[in-house]
Write an enzyme that holds these catalytic residues in place. Structure first.
Site, mmCIF file in Angstrom:
data_model
loop_
_atom_site.group_PDB
_atom_site.id
_atom_site.type_symbol
_atom_site.label_atom_id
_atom_site.label_comp_id
_atom_site.label_asym_id
_atom_site.label_seq_id
_atom_site.Cartn_x
_atom_site.Cartn_y
_atom_site.Cartn_z
ATOM 1 N N SER A 54 -56.082 10.686 29.010
ATOM 2 C CA SER A 54 -56.461 10.215 30.394
ATOM 3 C C SER A 54 -57.649 10.013 30.592
ATOM 4 O O SER A 54 -58.952 10.084 29.923
ATOM 5 C CB SER A 54 -56.187 11.559 31.339
ATOM 6 O OG SER A 54 -54.645 11.764 31.022
HETATM 7 N N1 SAH Z 1 -53.388 14.952 29.175
HETATM 8 C C1 SAH Z 1 -53.094 14.083 28.035
HETATM 9 C C2 SAH Z 1 -52.307 12.990 28.743
HETATM 10 C C3 SAH Z 1 -51.334 12.589 27.701
HETATM 11 S S1 SAH Z 1 -50.095 11.062 28.511
HETATM 12 C C4 SAH Z 1 -54.330 13.450 27.445
HETATM 13 O O1 SAH Z 1 -55.432 13.501 28.157
HETATM 14 O O2 SAH Z 1 -54.377 13.072 26.185
HETATM 15 C C5 SAH Z 1 -48.874 12.185 28.904
HETATM 16 C C6 SAH Z 1 -48.021 12.941 27.962
HETATM 17 O O3 SAH Z 1 -46.926 13.560 28.473
HETATM 18 C C7 SAH Z 1 -47.469 11.956 26.671
HETATM 19 O O4 SAH Z 1 -48.224 12.585 25.595
HETATM 20 C C8 SAH Z 1 -46.270 12.262 26.680
HETATM 21 O O5 SAH Z 1 -45.486 12.084 25.555
HETATM 22 C C9 SAH Z 1 -45.940 13.493 27.365
HETATM 23 N N2 SAH Z 1 -44.826 13.837 28.155
HETATM 24 C C10 SAH Z 1 -44.148 12.857 28.794
HETATM 25 N N3 SAH Z 1 -42.729 13.330 29.121
HETATM 26 C C11 SAH Z 1 -42.862 14.804 28.738
HETATM 27 C C12 SAH Z 1 -41.994 15.826 28.711
HETATM 28 N N4 SAH Z 1 -40.802 15.889 29.501
HETATM 29 N N5 SAH Z 1 -42.315 17.118 28.192
HETATM 30 C C13 SAH Z 1 -43.343 17.262 27.501
HETATM 31 N N6 SAH Z 1 -44.309 16.085 27.471
HETATM 32 C C14 SAH Z 1 -44.054 14.979 28.008
#
Ligand code: SAH
Length: 207
Positions: A54
Site C-alpha cells: 500500500s
Molecule cells: N497491507 C498490505 C496490502 C496488501 S494488498 C501491504 O501493505 O503490503 C491486499 C492483500 O490482501 C493481498 O496480499 C491479497 O492476497 C490479500 N487478500 C485478498 N483477499 C483476501 C482474503 N479473503 N483473505 C486474506 N487475504 C486476502
C-alpha cells in the site's frame, strides 16, 4: 524518508505515534528488488502474486483512523508484504493477520522475524471470515476491498471497537470507518476514495 514524513503530515497524517511507527519501519525491506529505489516514494508498488504494497499515505491514514491503544488486539485482513502489519505491531499489543497467498505469508513472516517483531500472529487462510477463535477484537483493519458491508468482520468487533476497510466493487472504493456505539450498532464514516486489490473468497490455489 524525512520528505515522506513531511508529505504525510501535510496530507493530514498528524498523529505522532503513527508517524514514528512509519519512520521506524524500513519500507525497503518490504519492497521487491526491482523497486528498491522507489521504496520511500509515496506510492503503492507491485509485490509478488499480483498484489501491492500500500501507499504510505494510505497506510498512515488508515492506521490513524483506527485510533489504536497500546492494549489493543488488532485483526488485519490481507497481510501482503507485511508492511502495514509491521506498523500496527508498533502501536498495539497483539496483531492477528490473515493472508490467502502462501508465498506472501511466508515472505512476511521472514520479515517480521528479521525485524524482531514478536507480537504478530499470522494465519494462512480466507480473511473474509475473520478469525472467530480469537474474536472479539478491539480494532480491525481490512487492506483489500470488501465488495459490501463487511458483516462477518463487524460481528467479530468489540461493541466499542473500530473497523477500517475499503468498500466497493469497482477499481475505486470508499474508505469507511465503522465505530461501535457500545450497544451493538455502528456509526459509519466515509474517509475518502481509495484503490485496493479486491478481497477474494477462499485461499489462493497458486503459490
Ligand atoms: N497491507 C498490505 C496490502 C496488501 S494488498 C501491504 O501493505 O503490503 C491486499 C492483500 O490482501 C493481498 O496480499 C491479497 O492476497 C490479500 N487478500 C485478498 N483477499 C483476501 C482474503 N479473503 N483473505 C486474506 N487475504 C486476502
Amino acid at each position: 524518508m524525512a520528505r515522506l514524513i513531511l508529505s504525510l503530515r501535510s496530507q493530514g497524517v498528524t498523529d505522532s505515534k503513527v508517524l514514528n511507527a512509519i519512520e521506524s519501519t524500513p519500507r525497503q525491506m518490504f519492497t521487491p528488488e526491482l523497486f528498491q529505489d522507489r521504496a520511500w516514494e509515496d506510492s503503492a508498488l507491485p509485490i509478488a502474486c499480483g498484489q501491492t504494497i500500500s501507499q504510505p499515505y494510505i497506510v498512515g491514514l488508515m492506521t490513524q483512523a483506527l485510533q489504536i491503544e497500546p492494549r489493543s488486539r488488532v485483526l488485519e485482513i490481507g497481510t501482503g508484504s507485511g508492511y502495514q502489519t509491521a506498523i500496527l505491531s508498533k502501536l498495539a499489543r497483539l496483531i492477528y493477520t490473515v493472508e490467502r497467498y502462501r508465498t506472501l505469508m511466508a515472505e512476511a513472516q521472514a520479515r517480521f522475524k528479521a525485524l524482531g517483531l514478536t507480537n504478530i500472529i499470522t494465519r494462512f487462510g480466507d480473511g473474509g471470515a475473520g478469525w472467530p477463535e480469537q474474536a472479539p477484537f478491539d480494532r480491525i483493519m481490512v487492506t483489500a476491498a470488501a465488495p459490501g458491508e463487511p458483516k462477518a468482520l463487524l460481528a467479530q468487533l468489540k461493541p466499542s471497537g473500530i473497523l477500517v476497510a475499503p468498500v466497493g466493487r469497482g477499481p475505486v472504493q470508499t474508505l469507511r470507518r465503522y465505530v461501535g456505539d457500545g450497544a451493538g450498532d455502528f456509526a459509519v464514516e466515509v474517509l475518502g476514495d481509495v484503490r485496493f486489490v479486491p478481497l477474494l473468497d477462499g485461499v489462493a490455489k497458486e503459490l
